[in-house]
Design a protein around this motif. Structure first.
Motif, short mmCIF file in Angstrom:
data_model
loop_
_atom_site.label_atom_id
_atom_site.label_comp_id
_atom_site.label_asym_id
_atom_site.label_seq_id
_atom_site.Cartn_x
_atom_site.Cartn_y
_atom_site.Cartn_z
N ASN A 240 -1.26 -1.95 7.29
CA ASN A 240 -2.58 -1.33 7.22
C ASN A 240 -2.57 -0.36 6.04
OD1 ASN A 240 -5.00 0.00 7.53
ND2 ASN A 240 -4.83 0.21 9.75
N ALA A 241 -3.19 -0.78 4.94
CA ALA A 241 -3.18 0.02 3.71
C ALA A 241 -4.54 0.63 3.42
CB ALA A 241 -2.74 -0.86 2.54
N ILE A 242 -5.45 0.61 4.41
CA ILE A 242 -6.80 1.12 4.20
C ILE A 242 -6.77 2.65 4.09
CG2 ILE A 242 -7.49 1.49 6.61
CD1 ILE A 242 -9.68 -0.35 4.10
N LYS A 243 -7.65 3.20 3.26
CA LYS A 243 -7.79 4.65 3.15
C LYS A 243 -8.84 5.13 4.15
CE LYS A 243 -6.46 4.88 -1.73
NZ LYS A 243 -6.89 5.28 -3.10
N PRO A 244 -8.79 6.40 4.54
CA PRO A 244 -9.75 6.92 5.52
C PRO A 244 -11.19 6.85 5.01
CG PRO A 244 -7.89 8.42 5.26
CD PRO A 244 -7.78 7.41 4.16
N ALA A 245 -12.12 6.88 5.94
CA ALA A 245 -13.55 6.89 5.59
C ALA A 245 -13.82 7.99 4.58
CB ALA A 245 -14.37 7.11 6.85
N GLY A 246 -14.69 7.65 3.60
CA GLY A 246 -15.05 8.62 2.57
C GLY A 246 -14.25 8.48 1.30
N GLU A 247 -13.15 7.70 1.31
CA GLU A 247 -12.35 7.49 0.12
C GLU A 247 -12.57 6.07 -0.41
OE1 GLU A 247 -8.24 8.60 0.27
OE2 GLU A 247 -8.59 10.14 1.79
N TRP A 248 -12.45 5.92 -1.72
CA TRP A 248 -12.62 4.62 -2.33
C TRP A 248 -11.37 3.76 -2.18
CZ3 TRP A 248 -16.99 2.41 -3.77
CH2 TRP A 248 -18.09 3.22 -4.07
N ASN A 249 -11.57 2.50 -1.84
CA ASN A 249 -10.52 1.49 -1.77
C ASN A 249 -10.81 0.42 -2.82
OD1 ASN A 249 -9.03 1.84 1.16
ND2 ASN A 249 -11.17 2.43 1.27
N TRP A 250 -9.77 -0.24 -3.29
CA TRP A 250 -9.99 -1.41 -4.15
C TRP A 250 -9.22 -2.59 -3.58
CZ3 TRP A 250 -6.00 -3.99 -6.53
CH2 TRP A 250 -4.81 -3.29 -6.79
N VAL A 251 -9.80 -3.78 -3.74
CA VAL A 251 -9.19 -4.99 -3.19
C VAL A 251 -9.28 -6.11 -4.22
CG1 VAL A 251 -11.35 -5.68 -2.03
CG2 VAL A 251 -9.17 -6.59 -1.23
#
Length: 261
Positions: A158-169
């Protein structure tokens, strides 16, 4: 000014991915030297189709569920549906960035049919794949976690960042091989033929982003078509169509080492 800022942001990302733009994509988009195409122009939803819930009531005002603001695609998170890019792909790479709200549930559909609200089996998670987006940072991964192939294959981590932060995929689909990289970490790396319940999933179809009742933003949406002049329907394949898809997948896999990254 908003449009200028969006175009500047898009130009910066294009420089990182592909160098100086020279060609045209399927909706008139600029195509980079490396083959990367911006699916989102930064200021409107040209090239995209709203499927499912399109508007909602805010008091007495009818508002769109999907809209563009400050160079981002925004989902207001009302109702259920998808924003589909109106160009079918077989082998491809897809890059995008997203920022979700607390408790958000969303996803990225790939190799899917056009969604019909009256036909549940046309959802990307059924007709193709849904790569799950969920506000579950820090939790143990399972088949419903962020970056799972929803309901079928759990992510490696699980490499997701917390709500409110930008993720890239970055998603890569070549033949039956699927790879998903989230925030620099490989979270999926599979051959779908090794999984009984997904081995005959289509090898071509549409990509989309999901409205599942949660506010979420997307930006810098780019794809690279790895399929040389070859298109098949994204619908569930019959025996002949599956044979043709497998043949194409075999050819794609055989030439993988010769393909540009």
């Amino acid at each position: 000014m908003q449009r200028v800022a969006a175009l500047v942001s898009m130009a910066v990302v294009m420089t990182v991915f592909a160098g100086t733009p020279t060609l045209a994509g399927p909706h008139g988009e600029t195509r980079g030297v490396g083959g990367w195409v911006p699916a989102f122009n930064g200021y409107d939803l040209t090239g995209w189709v709203v499927e499912g819930t399109a508007t909602y009531k805010d008091g007495n005002v009818e508002k769109p569920v999907w809209y563009v603001e400050d160079g981002k695609i925004v989902c207001a998170g009302k109702g259920f549906g998808f924003l589909r890019y109106d160009h079918s792909l077989c082998d491809f790479r897809l890059y995008l960035e997203f920022r979700m709200s607390k408790n958000c549930n969303s996803g990225i559909g790939i190799r899917a049919e056009k969604f019909d609200p009256k036909k549940p089996d046309t959802r990307p998670s059924i007709s193709g794949f849904e790569i799950q987006i969920f506000d579950d940072a820090g939790k143990e991964p399972d088949v419903h976690s962020s970056m799972s192939l929803y309901r079928y294959v759990a992510p490696k981590k699980n490499a997701i960042k917390p709500a409110g932060e930008w993720n890239w995929v970055l998603i890569t689909a070549r033949g039956t091989h699927l790879e998903v990289v989230l925030n620099g970490q490989v979270v999926q790396d599979i051959d779908q033929t090794q999984f009984e319940n997904i081995k005959v999933k289509p090898l071509c179809g549409y990509f989309s982003v999901q409205n599942h009742g949660g506010y979420i933003e997307f930006k810098n949406v780019f794809y690279k078509d790895l399929t040389a002049s070859y298109t098949l329907s994204g619908h569930r394949a019959g025996p002949l169509a599956r044979f043709l898809q497998r043949l194409h997948a075999h050819r794609s896999t055989s030439s993988r080492n010769c393909a540009s990254p």
